[in-house]
Design an enzyme around this catalytic site. Structure first.
Site, PDB file in Angstrom:
ATOM      1  N   HIS A  61      53.768  24.045  43.782  1.00  0.00           N
ATOM      2  CA  HIS A  61      53.587  24.568  45.153  1.00  0.00           C
ATOM      3  C   HIS A  61      52.112  24.544  45.570  1.00  0.00           C
ATOM      4  CE1 HIS A  61      53.691  27.020  48.725  1.00  0.00           C
ATOM      5  NE2 HIS A  61      52.988  27.964  48.125  1.00  0.00           N
ATOM      6  N   ASP A  87      47.471  31.507  45.667  1.00  0.00           N
ATOM      7  CA  ASP A  87      48.368  32.573  45.193  1.00  0.00           C
ATOM      8  C   ASP A  87      47.884  33.230  43.899  1.00  0.00           C
ATOM      9  OD1 ASP A  87      50.254  32.591  47.188  1.00  0.00           O
ATOM     10  OD2 ASP A  87      51.472  31.006  46.306  1.00  0.00           O
ATOM     11  N   GLU A  90      47.091  37.032  44.238  1.00  0.00           N
ATOM     12  CA  GLU A  90      48.295  37.800  44.616  1.00  0.00           C
ATOM     13  C   GLU A  90      49.292  37.905  43.453  1.00  0.00           C
ATOM     14  OE1 GLU A  90      52.036  37.674  47.671  1.00  0.00           O
ATOM     15  OE2 GLU A  90      50.570  36.058  47.770  1.00  0.00           O
ATOM     16  N   ASP A  91      49.471  36.817  42.707  1.00  0.00           N
ATOM     17  CA  ASP A  91      50.549  36.772  41.703  1.00  0.00           C
ATOM     18  C   ASP A  91      50.111  37.055  40.266  1.00  0.00           C
ATOM     19  OD1 ASP A  91      52.114  36.097  43.777  1.00  0.00           O
ATOM     20  OD2 ASP A  91      52.343  33.985  43.298  1.00  0.00           O
TER      21      ASP A  91
END
Length: 740
Positions: A61, A87, A90-91
């Site tokens: 992604h 990301d 965030e992840d």
């Protein structure tokens, strides 16, 4: 997962990474490649244990998003690195500080902006999208690249939504159509906008989408033949003229065909220009570029008859997104209209890459660079916006998709404004301070009202006055969100100023009544006068609607101990909530219905078909036997009444009677001394709540006669104004004219 599968997956990841470097729009240096490699390693490590809903490794992604950023949006190494890590914070456990330490503050800031955007949560489902959008736009303060990467992220999510639940697909798709597609359009990313719209339609209206796609496949062969018959004719002439060009037939997007079917109320077969022909020519210098475009235009129109009303010249006046092209609609074979787009390679790049290509070709542009102007206006709107998120987005979207007009300043500079913009909008588009001080406007040399709607080609001159100030009516004169926000802010400031004066007046008057103005007294007064907030109370005291007699009644009731005893024992009626009392706002109590431009009070009945209530948007309908009937604007019968009996419709609106305004005409006589006129207008304009509607002054043989019509909230303010005018040197008499 087996070893072999993992090995195959790692090979696929490496292949994607290599492709990312290969397809980059910008030329990457060795330093750039090192930076991207480092970001790639961090992302691979951070996401190593994650998988997407489809089962594939999560790292695919961020790579896909980085590819969109690199190839379709055309950004450089910093953005590609940030996209690979969008990301990570965030992840995973990695922090923004870690990224700053490993890379640089710029990349950390972009990743931080993307992380903040993902974390927005609100209570109401309705405004999650809007709040998200607003938060997203706030990141423009830092870096527009945050939004560009977010758009790429959304595009890849839309492309890979197949394995999600239906309701999630529909939610994400409608959010895309609501926010991301308009934004991509505004940033000049036409390819991405088209993909987002088509995918949005695919998941919000799958039946319609599949139906159009199916029909397009069926007619593709025939359409391509048709386009070829035109391109063959043009090719011969273009070659003879020695023009270096490429020509391609391009199907219109599914979404634009759907929009056309809805707008024109036609079926798929009745939409004629489902394909457009694009001619992209080579031009070695800017000087020849425009000349060649018109040369191609003359070749096209030698063979096919153009529709003059559908010629779009965005080369002389580029769209505010930076888009430049010549669009010609011609009558092709079999009596069908065909759109032909003419662009140079430079224009084509700007059309495809938008923002990124702008900066590649930008060489100290003299015309307003619309995108920069737009981003600055956006920042201003965000700083000033006191509206809620949904209103803000609706306002903002008005300016996103607005068709544009091109107008001129007195010096001949060109300005672009949304279609429907007024002379007052133009004043605010030059500068907020000019807008606020606008006294009048001239369009093409002729004085026009502030709400005059502009047309392309108009030349506008703004007349300002240092004493001018906006009124609430100005909100009805403008259509752009920029002007509306600024007017609201100024009105709020003047409201607060009146409230501050009101607080002092109230403190003084209560002191005479032996009452101290403290928090408890404020709460009691707010409840006694059935108001909502303390600002309501002070504002009305400043206007003079809370007079001495009303305060005496309050004091008498307060001192009556027996009354207080009963009040405490009897169940109280609901009063204003303590937490609401200190809100910084004026509440509106819509209790009076007025009609027409003059806001007349007339007898009326509320209709039973739509049951309007105070505060609704309404209009009046003059019946034959029952006088004026009031209907809601969205009443089921509204359309038929407005189309069949337009002459019987009168404007109507609910207002707050305590904030109503009245007209009064004053006759002034005296000795004609030097500077008297100036002093008179100064005294009137300096009074916060008074507006001059008309003024006529004349002097003869040392005598001065004047008539001034003013708009005031009440009699107390008018008396104060008359007293102030009487104090002017030279004024002898001030009388109120009773017969208009």
């Amino acid at each position: 997962m087996t070893e072999i599968d993992l090995e195959a997956e790692n090979k696929a990841i490496a292949k994607e990474y290599k492709e990312l470097l290969r397809i980059s729009y910008q030329t990457l240096s060795e330093e750039d490649k090192k930076l991207i490699r480092k970001a790639f390693d961090v992302a691979v490590d951070a996401h190593k244990d994650q998988r997407r809903k489809s089962g594939e490794a999560y790292i695919f992604h961020p790579i896909a998003v980085a590819k969109i950023v690199a190839a379709e949006i055309g950004l450089g190494a910093t953005s590609i690195a940030a996209a690979l890590m969008h990301d990570v914070v965030e992840d995973t456990d990695t922090t923004v500080e870690d990224i700053e330490r490993m890379f640089n503050p710029k990349i950390a800031k972009i990743v931080d902006g993307l992380t903040k955007m993902a974390k927005v949560k609100t209570d109401q489902e309705i405004s999650i999208q809007a709040e998200n959008f607003r938060k997203m736009l706030l990141t423009l303060h830092d870096d527009v690249r945050v939004i560009l990467i977010k758009i790429a992220d959304r595009l890849h999510n839309m492309q890979t939504m197949g394995s999600m639940a239906d309701y999630k697909q529909a939610k994400i798709a409608s959010e895309t159509l609501y926010i991301y597609a308009p934004l991509a359009h505004r940033l000049g990313l036409y390819n991405i906008k088209t993909q987002l719209e088509d995918l949005g339609l695919k998941y919000t209206e799958p039946v319609v989408y599949n139906d159009i796609v199916g029909k397009m496949k069926e007619t593709k062969e025939e359409q391509m033949q048709y386009i070829k018959s035109i391109s063959d004719v043009l090719q011969q002439s273009l070659d003879e003229e020695g023009i270096d060009y490429t020509m391609k037939g391009r199907p219109k997007s599914v979404y634009s065909i759907r929009r056309k079917m809805l707008a024109q109320g036609v079926t798929f077969d009745e939409v004629y220009d489902k394909f457009a022909l694009r001619i992209i020519y080579k031009s070695d210098n800017q000087h020849d570029e425009k000349f060649l475009a018109w040369k191609i235009y003359s070749i096209v129109t030698d063979h096919y008859r153009p529709s003059p009303s559908r010629l779009r010249d965005w080369i002389s006046s580029p769209k505010s997104t930076g888009y430049e092209a010549l669009h010609i609609t011609v009558m092709g074979p079999k009596g069908r209209w065909v759109e032909i787009q003419v662009r140079s390679e430079r224009m084509d790049e700007i059309a495809e890459k938008g923002y990124a290509a702008h900066y590649k070709y930008k060489q100290g542009a003299t015309e307003e660079n619309s995108l920069d102007v737009w981003l600055n206006q956006l920042r201003e709107a965000l700083e000033n916006s006191e509206s809620n998120a949904v209103d803000f987005v609706e306002d903002f979207k008005l300016n996103l998709y607005a068709k544009e007009i091109y107008v001129f300043t007195p010096k001949g500079e060109i300005k672009s404004l949304p279609k429907g913009a007024t002379a007052l909008d133009f004043a605010f588009s030059i500068h907020s301070e000019i807008g606020i001080k606008t006294r009048g406007t001239r369009v093409n040399g002729k004085l026009v009202p502030l709400n005059h709607v502009l047309n392309s080609g108009d030349q506008i001159e703004v007349i300002t006055s240092p004493n001018q100030k906006p009124t609430a009516h100005w909100l009805e004169y403008v259509s752009t969100s920029r002007a509306r926000n600024k007017i609201k802010n100024v009105l709020n400031e003047s409201t607060k100023k009146i409230a501050e004066d009101g607080k002092e007046i109230l403190t003084r008057k209560l002191r005479h009544l032996k009452i101290t103005l403290n928090e408890q007294t404020v709460n009691e007064l707010v409840n006694y006068f059935k108001l909502q907030t303390s600002l309501d109370l002070f504002y009305r005291a400043g206007l003079g609607t809370i007079d001495n007699q009303k305060l005496k009644d309050f004091a008498a009731q307060k001192s009556n101990t027996l009354m207080n005893f009963f009040k405490k024992t009897i169940k109280r009626s609901p009063s204003a909530q303590p937490e609401h009392i200190h809100r910084e706002e004026i509440s509106k109590n819509y209790d009076l219905l007025v009609f027409g431009a003059e806001q007349d009070k007339l007898d009326y009945k509320l209709s039973t078909c739509c049951h309007p209530i105070p505060g609704d948007e309404v209009f009046g309908f003059v019946t034959i036997n029952e006088g004026i009937k009031v209907h809601r604007k969205d009443c089921p019968n509204a359309i038929s009444m407005q189309s069949n009996f337009a002459y019987r419709i009168i404007q109507a609106k609910w207002i707050d009677s305590s904030q109503e305004e009245f007209k009064a005409t004053l006759k002034i006589t005296g000795m004609d001394t030097l500077g008297l006129t100036n002093e008179l207008t100064k005294v009137i304009s300096n009074q916060m709540t008074v507006n001059i509607q008309s003024i006529s002054l004349s002097g003869e043989a040392g005598l001065f006669n004047g008539q001034v019509t003013v708009v005031v909230p009440n009699n107390i303010i008018l008396k104060k104004l008359i007293d102030n005018i009487k104090k002017i040197d030279g004024v002898d008499k001030v009388t109120r004219v009773t017969n208009g």
